[in-house]
Design a protein around this motif. Structure first.
Motif, PDB file in Angstrom:
ATOM      1  N   GLN A 128      33.502 -23.904  48.883  1.00 32.50           N
ATOM      2  CA  GLN A 128      33.662 -23.818  50.544  1.00 32.50           C
ATOM      3  C   GLN A 128      33.862 -22.196  50.540  1.00 32.50           C
ATOM      4  O   GLN A 128      33.906 -21.205  50.186  1.00 32.50           O
ATOM      5  CB  GLN A 128      35.974 -23.374  50.634  1.00 32.50           C
ATOM      6  CG  GLN A 128      36.448 -24.495  50.252  1.00 32.50           C
ATOM      7  CD  GLN A 128      36.558 -24.892  51.865  1.00 32.50           C
ATOM      8  OE1 GLN A 128      35.716 -25.327  52.237  1.00 32.50           O
ATOM      9  NE2 GLN A 128      37.709 -25.590  51.824  1.00 32.50           N
ATOM     10  N   CYS A 163      33.827 -18.393  52.283  1.00 29.96           N
ATOM     11  CA  CYS A 163      34.448 -17.438  53.394  1.00 29.96           C
ATOM     12  C   CYS A 163      33.770 -16.458  53.938  1.00 29.96           C
ATOM     13  O   CYS A 163      33.104 -15.791  53.710  1.00 29.96           O
ATOM     14  CB  CYS A 163      35.735 -16.984  52.509  1.00 29.96           C
ATOM     15  SG  CYS A 163      36.632 -16.009  52.379  1.00 29.96           S
ATOM     16  N   THR A 199      40.320 -18.158  55.705  1.00 30.42           N
ATOM     17  CA  THR A 199      40.069 -19.689  54.809  1.00 30.42           C
ATOM     18  C   THR A 199      38.972 -20.474  54.870  1.00 30.42           C
ATOM     19  O   THR A 199      37.940 -20.279  55.367  1.00 30.42           O
ATOM     20  CB  THR A 199      41.202 -20.274  54.835  1.00 30.42           C
ATOM     21  OG1 THR A 199      41.150 -21.031  56.205  1.00 30.42           O
ATOM     22  CG2 THR A 199      42.875 -19.768  54.706  1.00 30.42           C
ATOM     23  N   GLY A 200      38.275 -20.934  53.829  1.00 27.23           N
ATOM     24  CA  GLY A 200      37.348 -21.830  54.280  1.00 27.23           C
ATOM     25  C   GLY A 200      37.459 -22.836  55.361  1.00 27.23           C
ATOM     26  O   GLY A 200      35.999 -22.798  55.830  1.00 27.23           O
ATOM     27  N   ASP A 201      38.612 -23.486  55.210  1.00 27.99           N
ATOM     28  CA  ASP A 201      38.417 -24.259  56.768  1.00 27.99           C
ATOM     29  C   ASP A 201      37.869 -23.257  58.583  1.00 27.99           C
ATOM     30  O   ASP A 201      37.112 -23.966  59.093  1.00 27.99           O
ATOM     31  CB  ASP A 201      39.568 -24.853  56.779  1.00 27.99           C
ATOM     32  CG  ASP A 201      39.842 -26.569  55.742  1.00 27.99           C
ATOM     33  OD1 ASP A 201      38.779 -26.377  55.240  1.00 27.99           O
ATOM     34  OD2 ASP A 201      41.291 -26.227  55.770  1.00 27.99           O
ATOM     35  N   LYS A 216      34.404 -22.763  58.114  1.00 31.27           N
ATOM     36  CA  LYS A 216      33.638 -23.425  58.778  1.00 31.27           C
ATOM     37  C   LYS A 216      33.734 -24.272  59.551  1.00 31.27           C
ATOM     38  O   LYS A 216      32.358 -24.195  60.375  1.00 31.27           O
ATOM     39  CB  LYS A 216      34.098 -25.012  57.692  1.00 31.27           C
ATOM     40  CG  LYS A 216      33.469 -24.668  55.784  1.00 31.27           C
ATOM     41  CD  LYS A 216      33.861 -25.881  55.219  1.00 31.27           C
ATOM     42  CE  LYS A 216      35.323 -26.468  55.035  1.00 31.27           C
ATOM     43  NZ  LYS A 216      35.363 -27.549  54.121  1.00 31.27           N
ATOM     44  N   VAL A 274      35.982 -25.663  45.201  1.00 29.24           N
ATOM     45  CA  VAL A 274      36.720 -26.783  44.886  1.00 29.24           C
ATOM     46  C   VAL A 274      36.935 -27.947  44.462  1.00 29.24           C
ATOM     47  O   VAL A 274      37.732 -28.078  44.386  1.00 29.24           O
ATOM     48  CB  VAL A 274      37.184 -26.803  47.136  1.00 29.24           C
ATOM     49  CG1 VAL A 274      37.429 -25.213  47.935  1.00 29.24           C
ATOM     50  CG2 VAL A 274      36.026 -27.611  47.318  1.00 29.24           C
TER      51      VAL A 274
END
Length: 327
Positions: free
Chosen positions: A176, A178, A227-229, A232, A273
Motif C-alpha cells: 500500500q 502512504c 491511509t493507503g486507500d 491511492k 498488505v
C-alpha cells in the motif's frame, strides 16, 4: 569502471544494514551496501525544515522478539534510542530522528549512495551488477533488499533464469502507498503531550505527529500520514492539491493560518498488505543471490504486519544464511 566486491547488498534500509552488520560480525569484511537514495535508512527517514526536523517514514518501533530486544537494550544503554510512549506496549524512538539512528548503525559499513542497480547478470565467479550510470560492480554474492516489485524487476531478466516460483512469491507481495504531509507551523498544536495521535481521526488519516512535542524539533513541525486507500484515491492529483486536501481534513488539529510551509512525501511501498511467511528468499542459483526485507516475515512472527522489527529479523536471518552459503 569495474569494481571488485565479494558481497553486494542492494538497498540500505534496516534489512540491508542488518544483513551487512551480521556478515561483518561473522568475519565477512568486504561488503558494499548500495543505495539509490541520498542516505541510508529507507523508511527510517528524517527531513530538515529550517531549524526543525520531521520523521516522515517510521515514527517508532516495537519489540516482540528476544533477538530484537537484545539489540534494543544495547541501543537504550548507548542512548541512541529511548522509550517514547505506551506503558503496556512500549514504542521506542530515535533521540535525534530515525535517519540519524540508521546512519549510526551503518557508520562502519562501506556504502555507495545515489547508486541505482539496473541489471544483474551472471559471470564466471558470481554476478556483474550494472548501475544507472553504466558502471559495473562484480560480486560473488548478492542480497537484494529493495521492495519486492523492484527486486522482481531485477531478477526476472533472462540472463539469471531465476525459477518462476521465486518470481511468483515476489509477485504475491502487495504494498500500500502512504502519502505524508509535512507542515511547518507558527504556533504549537493541540496534539497530546507526547505528540502522537492515531485514533479517532478523520477518514483517510492514519496518524499525526508533532515533532516538537516528540522532542526532535526546535519548532512545530508536523507529519500527517494518510491511509493507503486515501493515498491511492488521490494519486492523480498534484502535490499542491494533495497538501491542500490534507490540510482540509485535518483542520481540527492544524491551524491552517499557522502553516508556514508544506511538503509532500509519497511512499510507494509503505506497508505490505500481503507478505511472505519466510524471512528471505533464496534463488538457489549457482552463486548466492538472496532477497529480503520487511515484507518477509518469520513464520513465528506474531504481529502479522510489516514493521521495523520484521526488517531487522529478515536482515539478520539473510545475513546468517549467506555466511553459511559462502563457507
Amino acid at each position: 569502471m569495474s569494481e571488485q566486491a565479494p558481497i553486494v547488498i542492494i538497498g540500505a534500509g534496516l534489512s540491508g544494514i542488518m544483513a551487512a552488520l551480521t556478515l561483518k560480525e561473522k568475519g565477512c569484511q568486504n561488503i558494499i551496501l548500495v543505495e539509490k537514495s541520498r542516505s541510508v535508512g529507507g523508511r527510517m527517514a528524517t527531513r530538515r525544515i529550517e531549524k526543525g526536523k520531521v520523521d516522515h517514514g517510521a515514527q517508532f518501533f516495537t519489540v516482540r522478539t528476544k533477538k530484537f530486544q537484545a539489540f534494543v537494550d544495547e541501543w537504550l544503554e548507548k542512548g541512541s534510542v529511548k522509550h517514547w510512549f505506551g506503558n503496556d506496549y512500549q514504542r521506542y524512538m530515535s533521540v535525534d530522528g530515525m535517519n540519524a539512528f540508521a546512519k549510526k548503525l551503518a557508520e562502519d559499513i562501506s556504502v555507495r549512495l545515489q547508486t541505482r542497480i539496473t541489471v544483474i547478470k551472471k559471470n564466471a565467479t558470481g554476478y556483474t551488477l550494472t548501475t544507472g550510470e553504466g558502471e559495473t560492480i562484480d560480486a560473488r554474492a548478492v542480497i537484494v533488499t529493495a521492495p519486492a516489485p523492484q527486486a522482481k524487476t531485477l531478477l526476472e531478466n533472462n540472463d539469471l533464469q531465476v525459477d518462476a516460483k521465486v518470481l511468483q512469491k515476489l509477485d504475491a507481495i502487495v504494498f500500500q502507498p502512504c502519502f505524508v504531509g509535512l507542515f511547518h507551523l507558527q504556533q504549537p498544536t493541540n496534539l497530546p503531550n507526547n505528540g502522537h495521535l492515531d485514533s479517532e481521526l478523520p477518514d483517510g488519516v492514519l496518524r499525526i505527529v508533532d515533532h516538537e512535542k516528540k522532542g526532535i524539533s526546535e519548532m512545530p513541525t508536523i507529519s500527517v500520514y494518510m491511509t493507503g486507500d486515501w493515498s491511492k484515491a488521490h494519486d492523480d492529483r498534484s502535490d499542491e492539491a494533495i497538501l491542500e486536501k490534507i490540510k482540509q481534513v485535518t483542520n481540527a488539529y492544524l491551524d491552517v493560518d499557522s502553516v508556514i510551509s508544506s511538503q509532500l512525501k509519497k511512499w510507494r511501498y509503505a506497508e505490505a498488505v500481503q507478505f511472505l511467511r519466510e524471512p528471505f528468499l533464496n534463488t538457489n542459483l549457482e552463486h548466492p543471490l538472496l532477497v529480503a526485507g520487511d515484507a518477509f516475515l518469520h513464520p513465528q512472527d506474531i504481529a502479522n504486519r510489516t514493521r521495523l522489527e520484521s526488517a531487522f529479523i529478515s536482515g539478520v536471518t539473510v545475513g546468517e544464511e549467506l555466511e553459511i552459503l559462502l563457507k
